[in-house]
Scaffold this motif. Structure first.
Motif, PDB file in Angstrom:
ATOM      1  N   ARG A   2       0.944  -1.125  -0.065  1.00 41.45           N
ATOM      2  CA  ARG A   2      -0.177   0.179   0.024  1.00 41.45           C
ATOM      3  C   ARG A   2       1.127   1.319   0.586  1.00 41.45           C
ATOM      4  O   ARG A   2       2.268   1.395   0.630  1.00 41.45           O
ATOM      5  CB  ARG A   2      -0.518   0.199   1.907  1.00 41.45           C
ATOM      6  N   ASN A  31     -18.130   9.345   5.030  1.00 39.95           N
ATOM      7  CA  ASN A  31     -17.374   8.081   4.496  1.00 39.95           C
ATOM      8  C   ASN A  31     -17.150   7.991   5.694  1.00 39.95           C
ATOM      9  O   ASN A  31     -17.175   6.520   6.330  1.00 39.95           O
ATOM     10  CB  ASN A  31     -16.717   7.018   3.142  1.00 39.95           C
ATOM     11  N   TRP A  35     -17.024   4.781   8.809  1.00 41.01           N
ATOM     12  CA  TRP A  35     -15.649   4.302   9.045  1.00 41.01           C
ATOM     13  C   TRP A  35     -15.680   3.952  10.652  1.00 41.01           C
ATOM     14  O   TRP A  35     -15.348   2.978  11.154  1.00 41.01           O
ATOM     15  CB  TRP A  35     -14.737   4.084   8.416  1.00 41.01           C
ATOM     16  N   GLY A 185      -8.460   6.692   3.486  1.00 42.94           N
ATOM     17  CA  GLY A 185      -8.102   6.841   1.956  1.00 42.94           C
ATOM     18  C   GLY A 185      -6.420   5.720   1.671  1.00 42.94           C
ATOM     19  O   GLY A 185      -6.326   5.123   1.343  1.00 42.94           O
ATOM     20  N   CYS A 205      -6.294   0.852   7.347  1.00 47.07           N
ATOM     21  CA  CYS A 205      -6.318   2.132   6.364  1.00 47.07           C
ATOM     22  C   CYS A 205      -8.250   1.840   5.496  1.00 47.07           C
ATOM     23  O   CYS A 205      -8.569   0.257   5.430  1.00 47.07           O
ATOM     24  CB  CYS A 205      -6.003   1.791   4.925  1.00 47.07           C
ATOM     25  N   ASP A 207     -11.316   2.881   2.710  1.00 46.94           N
ATOM     26  CA  ASP A 207     -11.636   3.774   1.308  1.00 46.94           C
ATOM     27  C   ASP A 207     -12.985   4.471   1.401  1.00 46.94           C
ATOM     28  O   ASP A 207     -13.751   3.306   2.012  1.00 46.94           O
ATOM     29  CB  ASP A 207     -12.253   2.214   0.897  1.00 46.94           C
ATOM     30  N   PRO A 211      -9.489   7.255  -5.114  1.00 44.05           N
ATOM     31  CA  PRO A 211      -9.030   6.334  -6.380  1.00 44.05           C
ATOM     32  C   PRO A 211      -8.066   6.656  -5.976  1.00 44.05           C
ATOM     33  O   PRO A 211      -7.409   7.966  -6.217  1.00 44.05           O
ATOM     34  CB  PRO A 211      -9.977   6.617  -7.180  1.00 44.05           C
ATOM     35  N   PRO A 212      -7.234   5.339  -6.615  1.00 43.58           N
ATOM     36  CA  PRO A 212      -5.679   5.647  -6.299  1.00 43.58           C
ATOM     37  C   PRO A 212      -5.066   6.480  -7.503  1.00 43.58           C
ATOM     38  O   PRO A 212      -4.211   6.699  -7.049  1.00 43.58           O
ATOM     39  CB  PRO A 212      -5.478   4.063  -6.632  1.00 43.58           C
TER      40      PRO A 212
END
Ligand SMILES: NC(=O)C1=CN([C@@H]2O[C@H](COP(=O)(O)OP(=O)(O)OC[C@H]3O[C@@H](n4cnc5c(N)ncnc54)[C@H](O)[C@@H]3O)[C@@H](O)[C@H]2O)[C@H](O)CC1
Ligand SMILES: [K+]
Length: 510
Positions: A2, A31, A35, A185, A205, A207, A211-212
């Protein structure tokens, strides 16, 4: 593996997520808060009080979202707001307002709140925006969270424990100590290096919709956190139609009078690392003691006496014939001529070489030896040996491990394994890999000897660099972790870790 970011790159990714990928900050915060609430719920029960400590920035916003989710799921929530309410970021203002229907929009003053054993504290005071030592009411808030945890409450940190510097991993005083850290992220640099890694507790970690592709690559300056799948995937399953010649021949140049054990441990590391054949080139009087530790090893007596020098060159060139990799250093008799010998040997033998222990101390006196080497080099210094290689005092280089390792690897065109808690593997392309395995049980003599042989074995089996280096470091630490999972950390010894490699290969079905 990662990608690990700095605060600045995280902010850039955040902005890119909004600008290019239609993921506005409020949605990212929603988001993140979700989490965070999930992690808090895992730490508590329906009887727990969930104390959410929110700061003035978006980290605080994450906490306000989490408070809403926790309340909606029927749990007892107390919100604490630290700092000037008027200075809340817009997203945080909105989420404070969203608490009004639930009667949670009038946060409690810090002094009136308590958290006890069984309760859960959500640390949403500071995240990547922390720029200086927390003071005043911010410092008080951290001290409250430390006291509550000492009283038995569990702490889940939003993004990063408050008080921990995102990039350096250095904690300001005071700094939150978390049981769980939910980071959004991407991993941040300060979380994967010590002491930050310990302060994070169980680091997850998650999401949140970035996005990457939102991260701009930085060739030559990337940092990655290794994961088990990376190391396992680097080692191919064994085919039936193979023989010992299929798995390479390691030449270990090691050992001296009174240090036959170092040679034996390096050889054991190579054998347990899967090498097909292992030969140890060592002073004649040391051969038998080494074979006594490992009858599977072949001995190559170096007839001369005293420190390794130019008189050993021809015998070593002969010993190196038909070998796939050299491992040089553990317990060698070092003298003034040793560096000259290494320079000649490495410039004439075109195979990968692992340099460890006194080979590193010899090379430190003439780094030109590294440039002259024909084959790829892996150096495996502990901080003291790194200090001798670089001239940087150990305490200073320990504060800049990534940069020091990266610069050395790039300057000298080598792969550098800087050992220690969270060992770093720096490749000459500038990429640095952080190893998460290992434990303080490894703080005992011989661990490095075993690692040097293990790296030699993986190179002998055809793994290339830097993959062979980070795979070996990961597996070495995992062997120690699997060992101490069933027993204490104290009393773990290097030959346990060598033997324990079979637990790793069993776990990886190799
Ligand atoms: N990265 C993402 O995709 C997302 C991140 N989120 C969260 O946002 C924070 C970063 O938020 P930011 O507003 O930049 O800063 P912080 O909340 O970390 O810091 C608060 C604020 O406080 C000021 N400050 C800094 N140091 C001090 C100090 N010592 N004393 C007092 N005040 C201080 C500074 O001005 C900061 O602005 C990130 O960590 C995530 O948790 C998004 O919510 C979700 C997406
Ligand atoms: K935090």
């Amino acid at each position: 593996m990662r990608r690990v970011l700095t605060a600045a790159r995280m902010r850039a990714a955040d902005q890119s997520a909004e600008a290019r990928f239609s993921m506005p900050s409020p949605l990212l915060m929603e988001n993140a808060g979700r989490w965070l609430a999930d992690a808090a719920r895992e730490l508590g029960t329906t009887a727990s009080r969930y104390v959410v400590v929110c700061g003035p920035g978006n980290n605080g916003g994450d906490g306000l979202v989490a408070a809403r989710f926790l309340h909606i799921s029927g749990l007892r929530v107390t919100v604490v707001l630290v700092g000037d309410r008027a200075k809340l970021t817009p997203e945080s203002q909105r989420n404070l307002h969203a608490l009004e229907p639930y009667g949670l929009h009038q946060p409690q003053p810090l002094g009136k709140v308590e958290a006890r054993a069984g309760d859960v504290v959500v640390d949403a005071l500071f995240g990547t925006g922390l720029t200086r030592a927390p003071a005043g009411e911010f410092s008080e808030a951290i001290q409250h969270m430390l006291r509550w945890r000492a009283a038995g409450a569990k702490v889940v940190a939003a993004d990063i424990p408050s008080g921990l510097h995102t990039d350096t991993g250095e904690p300001f005083t005071p700094c939150v100590e978390a049981d769980v850290t939910v980071t959004f992220g991407f991993y941040k640099q300060g979380q994967v290096l010590e002491p930050g890694a310990t302060l994070c507790g169980d680091l997850r970690c998650v999401d949140i919709g970035i996005p990457p592709e939102a991260v701009t690559p930085q060739e030559g300056r990337e940092l990655f956190l290794l994961e088990e799948a990376d190391a396992r995937g680097a080692i191919a399953p064994r085919r039936s139609d193979t023989h010992k010649g299929s798995y390479g021949h390691v030449l270990v140049v090691a050992g001296s009078h009174g240090k036959s054990g170092a040679a034996a441990m390096s050889a054991l590391g190579a054998l347990r690392g899967g090498a097909g054949l292992v030969t140890v080139a060592t002073r004649s009087e040391v051969v038998e003691p080494v074979l006594g530790h490992a009858p599977e090893v072949m001995g190559w007596p170096l007839e001369n006496r005293g420190p390794l020098g130019m008189a050993d060159l021809e015998p070593l060139l002969e010993a190196a014939e038909k070998k796939d990799v050299l491992v040089i250093g553990p317990g060698i008799p070092r003298g003034d001529e040793t560096v000259k010998l290494l320079g000649e040997l490495l410039s004439r033998v075109d195979v990968p070489a692992v340099l460890d222990a006194d080979a590193l101390n010899a090379v430190a006196t003439d780094l030109e030896v590294l440039r002259r080497a024909k084959g790829p080099l892996v150096l495996t210094p502990h901080p003291g040996e790194m200090s001798r290689l670089t001239g940087v005092p150990t305490k200073d280089l320990q504060k800049a491990r990534v940069e020091v390792a990266r610069d050395f690897a790039r300057t000298h065109e080598v792969t550098l394994v800087l050992k220690g808690a969270r060992t770093l593997i720096a490749h000459h392309d500038g990429t640095v890999y952080v190893n998460p395995t290992g434990n303080p049980g490894m703080a005992t003599g011989g661990m490095g000897d075993v690692l040097s042989g293990l790296l030699g074995a993986l190179l002998a089996q055809g793994l290339k660099l830097p993959e062979a280096a980070w795979t070996g470091v990961y597996a070495h630490g995992l062997s120690a972790d699997l060992m101490v999972a069933r027993r204490g950390r104290m009393g773990l010894i290097a030959t346990d870790v060598a033997k324990g490699m079979c637990n790793v290969w069993t776990r990886w079905n190799r």
